[in-house]
Write an enzyme that holds these catalytic residues in place. Sequence first.
Site, short mmCIF file in Angstrom:
data_model
loop_
_atom_site.label_atom_id
_atom_site.label_comp_id
_atom_site.label_asym_id
_atom_site.label_seq_id
_atom_site.Cartn_x
_atom_site.Cartn_y
_atom_site.Cartn_z
N ALA A 1 50.89 41.49 46.29
CA ALA A 1 50.28 42.05 44.94
C ALA A 1 48.91 41.38 44.61
CB ALA A 1 51.19 41.50 43.90
N ASN B 1 45.26 41.23 38.86
CA ASN B 1 44.31 42.07 38.07
C ASN B 1 44.67 41.84 36.69
OD1 ASN B 1 42.88 43.10 40.50
ND2 ASN B 1 44.63 44.46 40.54
N GLU C 1 52.44 36.78 40.08
CA GLU C 1 51.02 37.28 39.65
C GLU C 1 50.82 37.00 38.15
OE1 GLU C 1 49.06 38.49 41.70
OE2 GLU C 1 50.53 38.34 43.27
#
Length: 856
Positions: free
Chosen positions: A273, A276, A307
């Site tokens: 992953a 962003n 993430e």
Amino acid sequence: MPGENLSRDEARERAALLSVEGYDVSLDLRSAVGDADGEPRTFRSVTTIRFRCNEPGASSFADLIAPGVTAVSLNGKDLDPSEVFDGARIALEDLAAENELVVDAQCAYSRTGEGLHRFVDPEDGEVYLYTQYEPADSRRVFANFEQPDLKAPFRFEVRAPEGWTAWSNGAGELTDGVWKFAETKPISTYITCVVAGPYHYVTDSYSRTFADGTTLEIPLGAMCRKGLAPHFDADDVFLVTKQGLDFFHENFDYPYPFGKYDQAFVPEYNLGAMENPGLVTFREEYIFRGKVTQASYEARANVILHEMAHMWFGDLVTMAWWDDLWLKESFADFMGTFGNVGATRFKDAWITFANRRKAWAYRADQLPSTHPITADIRDLQDAKLNFDGITYAKGASVLKQLVAYVGQDAFLEGARRYFKRHAYGNTRLGDLLSVLGETSGRDMTAWSRSWLQTAGVNALTPQVLLADSRVAELAVLQEAAESHPELRPHRVAVGLYRLTEGGALERYARVETDVEGPRTVVADLAGAEAPDLVLVNDDDLTYCKIRFDAASLDTLLEHLGDLTDPLARALCWSALWNMTRDALLPARDFIALVLRFASRESDIGVLQMLHAWTHTALDRYAAPDWRETGGALLAEGALRQLRAADAGSEHQLAWARFFASTASAEPDLALLKDLLDGTASIEGLEVDQELRWAFLGPLAAHGVADESVIAAELARDDTASGKRHQVRCLAARPSAAVKAQAWAQVVESDTLSNALVEATIAGFDQPSQRELTAPYAEKYFAAIDRLWQERSIQIGMDIVSGLFPALQDRPGTLAATDAWLAAHEEAAPALRRLVLEARDDLARALRAQERDAQAG
């Protein structure tokens, strides 16, 4: 590839000269559909960069990798693209104090997962786009200053084919046929993102009210290809997402700063992953097309939380250069498990961390390429290879040790101060150590020098002296490899275990202590009853290889399955595996332990890890003349456990997959075929599509399933996932012609996408086909230098690592590797690193085989 590199010195010089005020990026992606106008297929990218220069009149450069540039203007003056653009950089001369650069370029869609990746779904012909940049591929999509410490706000706009939706980091809306996105906070180029296509999109929302009465509203979204929509359990993704947002807000005391929170599960993704901000991307394999074990759901939750932690560690506060990559990755890796345990249903995630994640670290830390957690990253190629087990798993392990060292409260308070002090900025090692020193009251300099600035893993071994059935003295011996002799301070728990009358192996004493130097006496355990097992690093507080005294090892060899604590059991399995890798325990003995005790393993993740290790033990570490015997024992044991497992249980599924991967004898292959055909069944075992491919793989590799059978299975599963499985199975067939074709498709051609390169390599090299692939060892060494020059770094890494002749495990292959290294001292350091690592794995395998042969 080499012309696209950027050195640390160049980046430092540019950062000292420039500061960036903002970007406007306009992408016209309508060319993604329909017939291509030549190759490569391109899209228009127009970028406006506003930036300052501290030394008017100076020169610098912008980054862009593109097939062509239509126009360049600097401060209103048109520049000749043929003069200022060299394919990777745009020369900028005579800069003013305030500047505006406009670049109109034709950029290429990617098939390698780097830049703007274009995927055509074979199921329905739909086209899907997404970007992936880390560490430096945003320059394949728009002109920029490609380094993490030149942060700026971004405004994106996207023209997409009719009927598509586009997403970016900020919230978007469609206006007059153009998707326009809200300006971002100041972020680095490598975490900007665009996703576009006919994705299946699901929405939800998150709300949190803070102590001051303010409320934070975060729109949530999750997306995948339409073909995966029937399998998409978005509710569970959103559940973990909300649990994570609660957990990190409670612990970080800094509101999520990036507006919305979309999560895109995308095809042919090279990574797990990418963080962003506002638009996290994941590999679509985290959407499960068939039945999987809870270990898979736990792994997905871990990645979601990893993430999410990056929104603070990495996005809000970013390392100045890739030397300090650990500042984001180590923390996110630690926080993924910390959050899983603290916020989700996966309360045993630290067991997975100890057993699976740290195994990655131990391997990486014993390679010749091992490096300190704070690494010396000279350029972008170095950076690409440092997304490794040191930066992630060892770093996270060391942070777990740090929490034990300074206390959880001081650790988290340090994080809070770090975010508030450096929000939207860039940091180095000293910035973090400063706040941790403030909150803990400890001198972090010595700790950092031992743990972050030196390489290698220590081994801790108990030394027990008994008198009158009691411990007279218990000491912990610390050792280090000659190549990395550093002895470190370890905060450890030492556990004493004994067998009960009922046959259980249980802990009856535990002491935490600081281990320093070569020998540390644990005074608090003097006088304790004599143990059957001493477990140093009980509860997995530190990062080390666990060793055993002779009595403890004897206990484990007879009673490993009787250990009642699952974390202690996982630590012992891990220690025994490290001993096997280090040629201290014969591979056949490790296999015997798995056959004897794995059936009693309650933790499904540990069981699946044992299956993976056992494959390596048989294929790489067992003496060649014992492999056939060992393989038969494994297949027999796997089938026995498959039939004995509870019907429909995840343990049954794990044993089914393991049985398929070990099957080689005619009766076992016949059973797999009958299970596929439906003429045989095992109560409770649902042979869904993913399991069908798992059964078909060994049938192809052993010549039972030919091309027509594989084609029929693809017709049954004519999807992107099915295509990858088909390619792997085709390359696995035991034929010289098949191997030649697979080799040519990967090495002599670059038409395959990244996912199909990976699938072809996976099928090419089969343990049962050593003779078939032997001729390719020489071809490998003849080709890799050229391939490194011609291919993207991601594909280059895949080929160099994936096609190394590891299964040609004999001294001659080691000699050939050494000869290549000696003849290519000037080859790219990243290429040499990959070959050195493969050589080390091969040398380790040969040592282990020699040890195993001695046990025969």
